[in-house]
Design a protein around this motif. Structure first.
Motif, PDB file in Angstrom:
ATOM      1  N   HIS A  43      32.830   9.008  29.075  1.00 25.91           N
ATOM      2  CA  HIS A  43      31.670   8.602  28.272  1.00 25.91           C
ATOM      3  C   HIS A  43      31.642   9.316  26.931  1.00 25.91           C
ATOM      4  O   HIS A  43      31.291   8.715  25.899  1.00 25.91           O
ATOM      5  CB  HIS A  43      30.387   8.892  29.057  1.00 25.91           C
ATOM      6  CG  HIS A  43      29.159   8.314  28.447  1.00 25.91           C
ATOM      7  ND1 HIS A  43      28.363   9.024  27.568  1.00 25.91           N
ATOM      8  CD2 HIS A  43      28.587   7.088  28.559  1.00 25.91           C
ATOM      9  CE1 HIS A  43      27.364   8.257  27.184  1.00 25.91           C
ATOM     10  NE2 HIS A  43      27.465   7.078  27.768  1.00 25.91           N
ATOM     11  N   HIS A  99      31.461   4.414  31.242  1.00 28.23           N
ATOM     12  CA  HIS A  99      30.032   4.092  31.254  1.00 28.23           C
ATOM     13  C   HIS A  99      29.213   5.039  32.135  1.00 28.23           C
ATOM     14  O   HIS A  99      27.988   4.895  32.214  1.00 28.23           O
ATOM     15  CB  HIS A  99      29.840   2.654  31.736  1.00 28.23           C
ATOM     16  CG  HIS A  99      30.567   1.647  30.899  1.00 28.23           C
ATOM     17  ND1 HIS A  99      30.159   1.292  29.639  1.00 28.23           N
ATOM     18  CD2 HIS A  99      31.708   0.948  31.149  1.00 28.23           C
ATOM     19  CE1 HIS A  99      31.002   0.405  29.141  1.00 28.23           C
ATOM     20  NE2 HIS A  99      31.944   0.169  30.036  1.00 28.23           N
ATOM     21  N   LYS A 128      27.466   8.348  32.663  1.00 31.08           N
ATOM     22  CA  LYS A 128      26.987   9.424  31.810  1.00 31.08           C
ATOM     23  C   LYS A 128      27.082  10.768  32.522  1.00 31.08           C
ATOM     24  O   LYS A 128      26.739  10.880  33.695  1.00 31.08           O
ATOM     25  CB  LYS A 128      25.539   9.152  31.399  1.00 31.08           C
ATOM     26  CG  LYS A 128      25.377   7.897  30.558  1.00 31.08           C
ATOM     27  CD  LYS A 128      23.917   7.658  30.189  1.00 31.08           C
ATOM     28  CE  LYS A 128      23.769   6.384  29.358  1.00 31.08           C
ATOM     29  NZ  LYS A 128      22.354   6.122  28.996  1.00 31.08           N
TER      30      LYS A 128
END
Length: 532
Positions: A125, A172, A174
């Motif tokens: 990320h 994607h 986090k």
């Protein structure tokens, strides 16, 4: 006379002492020791009503006793024996670490290589982490991701996520801490590690594992990748508890295909194989040159500090705990301990070594057996670390139960959802539709035969009926237990309808990482028209 505690040599000297050669065949042991092990295994089976178990004990580098009990499947007559294949689950991680060590030794990669050198498509990320994360980091649970982040791409099995999906999904997810700032167990980066091995080795992960680990060590029963349980035979089946009894859950078919989580927890081995694996790790001279001193030391160095639980402090006198390359490294009553466990639905494994003594224990169980695994391993290891202590499996089982009850009394209990009622299409009309999460993909929340169903496109076992409990919504899975259920939470963000999920049971398996999902509505239900 007080027993002298043996301090782990790697703490004192920072080096791994290579043991002298040892015999690999099962040898005669003191009859009373064998009888004691048998009693402990029998006590475990009786207390926890286990469907099947295989236990092996190594002393001084030699297998001194093997104990097997129960059946491969409770509805069939075949008995568990030392060559029965079990899912070893996350004990696979140590084999993945060893495979990478073999490739490092061969000069095909370095531990400090950036991951993107071997997998240019890899992304985390944070772009800075993408550039900095090294091969070694893939094995250490230090990425900054939360506990079990993204595991819903791996489990429940089977599903339609590919290794490429997993690598793409990581971008994607986090982080919850800074990179290398703390320990949080994850599985996805071991999948990446397997792909790094494949890229560096020029062959698929499963083939490399067979060629670099199984074949040279003589692990003849171990299986990875595509294989046939029907043709192989003698395969233990996973069991779950239903209405107070063991039932087979997720029976193998005639053919088991490769699946993406293989490098994190997909290998199957027998007790014979796992004892051989343990012996080779304890004595390098059994297979000279397989791994040199440098790589063996790398595997069993505590690279990432881990928090020490109160149980480890009280039960084992633990002062340090860290993660190596697929191993947990600690002290147990002053003795160096190297260990790992493995858990998949209906299958539990545990392996623990005391390298300075060349002792070890392997436990394989084909049932729900968290407490059984902990209690039995504890008493078997204490035969060496605290021989003056005479705790039984029942003693430790009682302690575990007391800890659980204390946790519940402190408020860690699941909300009572027995008053739930089926949600109606009218009641959920404003939220019905197609939703998408950037790493998990598409799900539908749509009317079906007078009810509302939550259905994942890529994970077919995540299919359930939406229920209502007062003002709250939850999903009741069709093919998973109540302990896997989740709350549904709806809201508006930036003018878009959003659906999030949270576990109902506070003690849910961490691989149900519902908290990492963030669904945004992308359209109406296929057959129901637009919703306001």
């Amino acid at each position: 006379m007080q027993q002298r505690k043996i301090l782990p040599r790697w703490l004192l000297a920072g080096a791994l002492l290579l043991a002298p050669p040892l015999a690999v065949a099962c040898v005669e042991a003191d009859a009373s020791a064998q009888a004691q092990i048998d009693r402990l295994v029998d006590e475990t089976v009786a207390r926890y009503d286990l469907p099947g178990i295989a236990v092996g004990v190594i002393e001084g580098g030699e297998v001194i006793h093997v104990a097997t009990r129960g059946r491969l499947a409770v509805d069939e007559p075949a008995a568990v024996d030392a060559d029965s294949l079990f899912k070893i689950a996350s004990n696979t991680k140590a084999m993945t670490g060893a495979l990478l060590a073999r490739l490092v030794q061969a000069g095909k990669l370095r531990w400090d290589d950036p991951v993107i050198r071997h997998l240019p498509q890899f992304r985390m990320h944070d772009p800075w982490v993408t550039q900095q994360i090294q091969v070694r980091d893939l094995l250490l649970h230090n990425s900054g991701l939360g506990l079990g982040a993204g595991d819903l791409m791996l489990w429940p099995e089977p599903n339609d996520f590919s290794r490429a999906d997993i690598i793409a999904g990581l971008a994607h997810l986090k982080p919850v801490t800074s990179f290398r700032a703390g320990y949080a167990y994850d599985n996805l980066l071991y999948v990446v590690a397997g792909e790094v091995a494949a890229a560096a080795g020029g062959k698929p992960y499963n083939q490399l594992l067979r060629e670099e680990v199984f074949a040279p060590l003589g692990l003849e029963g171990c299986r990875a990748g595509d294989w046939s349980p029907a043709r192989t035979g003698n395969v233990a089946q996973p069991h779950v508890r239903r209405e107070g009894r063991n039932v087979v859950g997720g029976r193998d078919g005639d053919w088991e295909a490769d699946f993406p989580s293989m490098a994190a927890g997909g290998v199957r081995c027998s007790l014979t194989d796992m004892l051989r694996w343990s012996q080779v790790l304890l004595d390098p001279e059994l297979v000279p040159g397989w791994l040199d001193t440098t790589q063996r030391r790398a595997l069993w160095t505590a690279h990432m500090p881990m928090p020490i639980s109160e149980r480890m402090r009280q039960w084992e006198g633990t002062h340090f705990l860290g993660y190596g390359y697929g191993w947990r490294i600690s002290d147990m009553e002053g003795q160096w301990k190297v260990a790992h466990t493995g858990t998949l639905s209906g299958m539990y494994s545990s392996l623990a070594l005391l390298p300075d003594r060349r002792n070890g224990v392997v436990i394989l169980i084909n049932g729900e057996a968290e407490d059984a695994r902990i209690a039995l391993m504890q008493v078997l290891l204490q035969r060496w670390t605290q021989p003056q202590v005479r705790f039984s499996v029942g003693d430790y089982g009682d302690r575990l139960q007391a800890d659980r009850e204390a946790s519940q009394s402190a408020g860690r209990v699941a909300t009572d959802t027995t008053a739930r009622q089926p949600a109606t299409p009218a009641g959920l009309s404003q939220w019905a539709g197609v939703y998408r999460d950037p790493w998990f993909g598409e799900v539908t929340l749509c009317p079906q035969e007078g009810m509302v169903r939550w259905v994942s496109r890529k994970s077919p076992r995540l299919d359930g009926q939406v229920m209502r409990l007062e003002s709250r919504w939850l999903v009741q899975w069709e093919r998973l237990g109540e302990d896997a259920e989740a709350w549904l939470q709806f809201s508006h963000e930036d003018g878009k309808r959003v659906m999030q999920m949270r576990a109902i049971d506070p003690d849910i398996d961490f691989s149900y990482d519902y908290q990492d999902l963030h669904f945004v509505r992308t359209g109406a239900c296929p057959a129901s028209g637009a919703h306001p």
